[in-house]
Write a protein that holds these residues in place. Sequence first.
Motif, PDB file in Angstrom:
ATOM      1  N   ARG A  93       0.824  -1.199   0.000  1.00  0.00           N
ATOM      2  CA  ARG A  93       0.000   0.000   0.000  1.00  0.00           C
ATOM      3  C   ARG A  93       0.859   1.250   0.000  1.00  0.00           C
ATOM      4  NH1 ARG A  93      -1.796   4.138   2.126  1.00  0.00           N
ATOM      5  NH2 ARG A  93      -0.528   3.986   3.977  1.00  0.00           N
ATOM      6  N   GLN A  94       1.959   1.248   0.766  1.00  0.00           N
ATOM      7  CA  GLN A  94       2.832   2.423   0.838  1.00  0.00           C
ATOM      8  C   GLN A  94       3.471   2.720  -0.519  1.00  0.00           C
ATOM      9  OE1 GLN A  94       2.889  -0.157   2.925  1.00  0.00           O
ATOM     10  NE2 GLN A  94       2.523   0.641   4.982  1.00  0.00           N
ATOM     11  N   SER A  95       3.841   1.680  -1.227  1.00  0.00           N
ATOM     12  CA  SER A  95       4.433   1.841  -2.553  1.00  0.00           C
ATOM     13  C   SER A  95       3.399   2.410  -3.527  1.00  0.00           C
ATOM     14  CB  SER A  95       4.953   0.496  -3.057  1.00  0.00           C
ATOM     15  OG  SER A  95       5.404   0.599  -4.375  1.00  0.00           O
ATOM     16  N   VAL A  96       2.173   1.913  -3.445  1.00  0.00           N
ATOM     17  CA  VAL A  96       1.099   2.423  -4.303  1.00  0.00           C
ATOM     18  C   VAL A  96       0.811   3.879  -3.941  1.00  0.00           C
ATOM     19  CG1 VAL A  96      -1.330   2.154  -4.951  1.00  0.00           C
ATOM     20  CG2 VAL A  96       0.122   0.131  -4.730  1.00  0.00           C
ATOM     21  N   GLN A  97       0.875   4.211  -2.649  1.00  0.00           N
ATOM     22  CA  GLN A  97       0.639   5.597  -2.224  1.00  0.00           C
ATOM     23  C   GLN A  97       1.683   6.533  -2.826  1.00  0.00           C
ATOM     24  OE1 GLN A  97      -1.969   6.895   0.038  1.00  0.00           O
ATOM     25  NE2 GLN A  97      -1.235   8.581  -1.216  1.00  0.00           N
ATOM     26  N   ARG A  98       2.953   6.126  -2.772  1.00  0.00           N
ATOM     27  CA  ARG A  98       4.016   6.961  -3.359  1.00  0.00           C
ATOM     28  C   ARG A  98       3.818   7.112  -4.866  1.00  0.00           C
ATOM     29  NH1 ARG A  98       7.010   4.106   0.389  1.00  0.00           N
ATOM     30  NH2 ARG A  98       7.738   2.604  -1.142  1.00  0.00           N
ATOM     31  N   THR A  99       3.452   6.025  -5.513  1.00  0.00           N
ATOM     32  CA  THR A  99       3.214   6.068  -6.955  1.00  0.00           C
ATOM     33  C   THR A  99       2.033   6.975  -7.273  1.00  0.00           C
ATOM     34  OG1 THR A  99       4.127   3.839  -7.214  1.00  0.00           O
ATOM     35  CG2 THR A  99       2.707   4.645  -8.990  1.00  0.00           C
ATOM     36  N   ALA A 100       0.955   6.861  -6.501  1.00  0.00           N
ATOM     37  CA  ALA A 100      -0.225   7.704  -6.707  1.00  0.00           C
ATOM     38  C   ALA A 100       0.130   9.174  -6.513  1.00  0.00           C
ATOM     39  CB  ALA A 100      -1.345   7.290  -5.751  1.00  0.00           C
ATOM     40  N   ASP A 101       0.906   9.467  -5.474  1.00  0.00           N
ATOM     41  CA  ASP A 101       1.306  10.857  -5.227  1.00  0.00           C
ATOM     42  C   ASP A 101       2.120  11.421  -6.392  1.00  0.00           C
ATOM     43  OD1 ASP A 101      -0.003  10.796  -2.780  1.00  0.00           O
ATOM     44  OD2 ASP A 101       1.834  10.493  -1.608  1.00  0.00           O
ATOM     45  N   LEU A 102       3.007  10.600  -6.954  1.00  0.00           N
ATOM     46  CA  LEU A 102       3.790  11.031  -8.117  1.00  0.00           C
ATOM     47  C   LEU A 102       2.898  11.268  -9.330  1.00  0.00           C
ATOM     48  CD1 LEU A 102       6.960   8.771  -7.845  1.00  0.00           C
ATOM     49  CD2 LEU A 102       6.894  11.262  -7.755  1.00  0.00           C
ATOM     50  N   LEU A 103       1.901  10.412  -9.524  1.00  0.00           N
ATOM     51  CA  LEU A 103       0.970  10.600 -10.637  1.00  0.00           C
ATOM     52  C   LEU A 103       0.214  11.919 -10.482  1.00  0.00           C
ATOM     53  CD1 LEU A 103      -0.410   6.959 -10.959  1.00  0.00           C
ATOM     54  CD2 LEU A 103       0.935   8.184 -12.685  1.00  0.00           C
ATOM     55  N   VAL A 104      -0.166  12.242  -9.266  1.00  0.00           N
ATOM     56  CA  VAL A 104      -0.872  13.503  -9.005  1.00  0.00           C
ATOM     57  C   VAL A 104       0.075  14.675  -9.244  1.00  0.00           C
ATOM     58  CG1 VAL A 104      -1.948  14.913  -7.190  1.00  0.00           C
ATOM     59  CG2 VAL A 104      -2.577  12.485  -7.454  1.00  0.00           C
ATOM     60  N   GLU A 105       1.315  14.556  -8.738  1.00  0.00           N
ATOM     61  CA  GLU A 105       2.321  15.612  -8.938  1.00  0.00           C
ATOM     62  C   GLU A 105       2.535  15.916 -10.414  1.00  0.00           C
ATOM     63  OE1 GLU A 105       6.430  15.300  -7.377  1.00  0.00           O
ATOM     64  OE2 GLU A 105       5.427  14.798  -5.483  1.00  0.00           O
ATOM     65  N   ARG A 106       2.550  14.865 -11.229  1.00  0.00           N
ATOM     66  CA  ARG A 106       2.834  15.023 -12.657  1.00  0.00           C
ATOM     67  C   ARG A 106       1.593  15.361 -13.479  1.00  0.00           C
ATOM     68  NH1 ARG A 106       7.099  11.038 -14.823  1.00  0.00           N
ATOM     69  NH2 ARG A 106       7.252  12.705 -16.363  1.00  0.00           N
ATOM     70  N   GLY A 107       0.432  15.431 -12.830  1.00  0.00           N
ATOM     71  CA  GLY A 107      -0.784  15.816 -13.531  1.00  0.00           C
ATOM     72  C   GLY A 107      -1.498  14.695 -14.254  1.00  0.00           C
ATOM     73  N   TRP A 108      -1.131  13.446 -13.998  1.00  0.00           N
ATOM     74  CA  TRP A 108      -1.781  12.313 -14.649  1.00  0.00           C
ATOM     75  C   TRP A 108      -2.967  11.787 -13.853  1.00  0.00           C
ATOM     76  CZ3 TRP A 108       3.721  10.350 -15.575  1.00  0.00           C
ATOM     77  CH2 TRP A 108       4.176  10.784 -16.825  1.00  0.00           C
ATOM     78  N   ALA A 109      -3.050  12.176 -12.573  1.00  0.00           N
ATOM     79  CA  ALA A 109      -4.147  11.720 -11.715  1.00  0.00           C
ATOM     80  C   ALA A 109      -4.460  12.821 -10.724  1.00  0.00           C
ATOM     81  CB  ALA A 109      -3.753  10.430 -10.990  1.00  0.00           C
ATOM     82  N   GLU A 110      -5.594  12.660 -10.045  1.00  0.00           N
ATOM     83  CA  GLU A 110      -5.994  13.615  -9.022  1.00  0.00           C
ATOM     84  C   GLU A 110      -6.720  12.863  -7.918  1.00  0.00           C
ATOM     85  OE1 GLU A 110      -8.377  16.285 -11.296  1.00  0.00           O
ATOM     86  OE2 GLU A 110      -9.969  14.817 -11.642  1.00  0.00           O
ATOM     87  N   TYR A 111      -6.720  13.446  -6.742  1.00  0.00           N
ATOM     88  CA  TYR A 111      -7.470  12.879  -5.628  1.00  0.00           C
ATOM     89  C   TYR A 111      -8.823  13.553  -5.565  1.00  0.00           C
ATOM     90  CZ  TYR A 111      -3.226  10.630  -3.899  1.00  0.00           C
ATOM     91  OH  TYR A 111      -2.118   9.841  -3.768  1.00  0.00           O
ATOM     92  N   ASP A 112      -9.826  12.756  -5.241  1.00  0.00           N
ATOM     93  CA  ASP A 112     -11.186  13.256  -5.143  1.00  0.00           C
ATOM     94  C   ASP A 112     -11.786  12.772  -3.822  1.00  0.00           C
ATOM     95  OD1 ASP A 112     -13.510  14.502  -5.946  1.00  0.00           O
ATOM     96  OD2 ASP A 112     -13.983  13.067  -7.537  1.00  0.00           O
ATOM     97  N   GLU A 113     -12.801  13.473  -3.357  1.00  0.00           N
ATOM     98  CA  GLU A 113     -13.468  13.072  -2.121  1.00  0.00           C
ATOM     99  C   GLU A 113     -14.060  11.678  -2.270  1.00  0.00           C
ATOM    100  OE1 GLU A 113     -13.382  14.776   0.771  1.00  0.00           O
ATOM    101  OE2 GLU A 113     -12.096  16.169  -0.320  1.00  0.00           O
ATOM    102  N   ASN A 114     -14.032  10.922  -1.184  1.00  0.00           N
ATOM    103  CA  ASN A 114     -14.594   9.583  -1.144  1.00  0.00           C
ATOM    104  C   ASN A 114     -15.844   9.635  -0.273  1.00  0.00           C
ATOM    105  OD1 ASN A 114     -15.220   6.901  -0.755  1.00  0.00           O
ATOM    106  ND2 ASN A 114     -13.128   6.257  -0.333  1.00  0.00           N
ATOM    107  N   PRO A 115     -17.008   9.440  -0.850  1.00  0.00           N
ATOM    108  CA  PRO A 115     -18.235   9.524  -0.055  1.00  0.00           C
ATOM    109  C   PRO A 115     -18.336   8.446   1.031  1.00  0.00           C
ATOM    110  CG  PRO A 115     -18.726   8.770  -2.286  1.00  0.00           C
ATOM    111  CD  PRO A 115     -17.272   9.144  -2.248  1.00  0.00           C
ATOM    112  N   ARG A 116     -17.551   7.363   0.894  1.00  0.00           N
ATOM    113  CA  ARG A 116     -17.597   6.272   1.870  1.00  0.00           C
ATOM    114  C   ARG A 116     -16.565   6.389   2.982  1.00  0.00           C
ATOM    115  NH1 ARG A 116     -17.134   2.407  -2.603  1.00  0.00           N
ATOM    116  NH2 ARG A 116     -18.932   2.859  -3.862  1.00  0.00           N
TER     117      ARG A 116
END
Length: 155
Positions: free
Chosen positions: A70-93
Amino acid sequence: MTTRRSAAGDALTELVLPVFELNGEFLEAARDIAGPEGLTSAQWQVLGATLDEGLPVAEIARRVGLGLARQSVQRTADLLVERGWAEYDENPRHRRAKLLRPTAGGRAAVERLGAAQRSWADAVGAAVGAEQLQAAVATLLRVIDASRQVRGVVG
């Protein structure tokens, strides 16, 4: 006294190294395909997991599997957001577990990789043959299932 493995145990042991080598080869091929787009194979996997729906990082780690923590995926996700390929959105759950979603640029990058992946898969598949590959998949799935049963792991 040394105890020898059974013939089936020897056969399984002989399978291990080529499977590890195949995993390494697949990772190298993924690097070759994703590299020109500026993505790593891990970034491609994580981004690809979110194409149909936004997911929390923990769910991406479960779905992607393949030993990614999970930590590795978190770092990867953060890099994707930094580079503009992904974004974080609110989670209704869940208030704290944000959903990772691809941006239009991230989605376009993965779509561009699709053509290169299809070309690679078609060429390798043709060299080996569909029947042999299907038989290999069936065998590998049986080995995975048997190992999990022996280890007492469900699913």
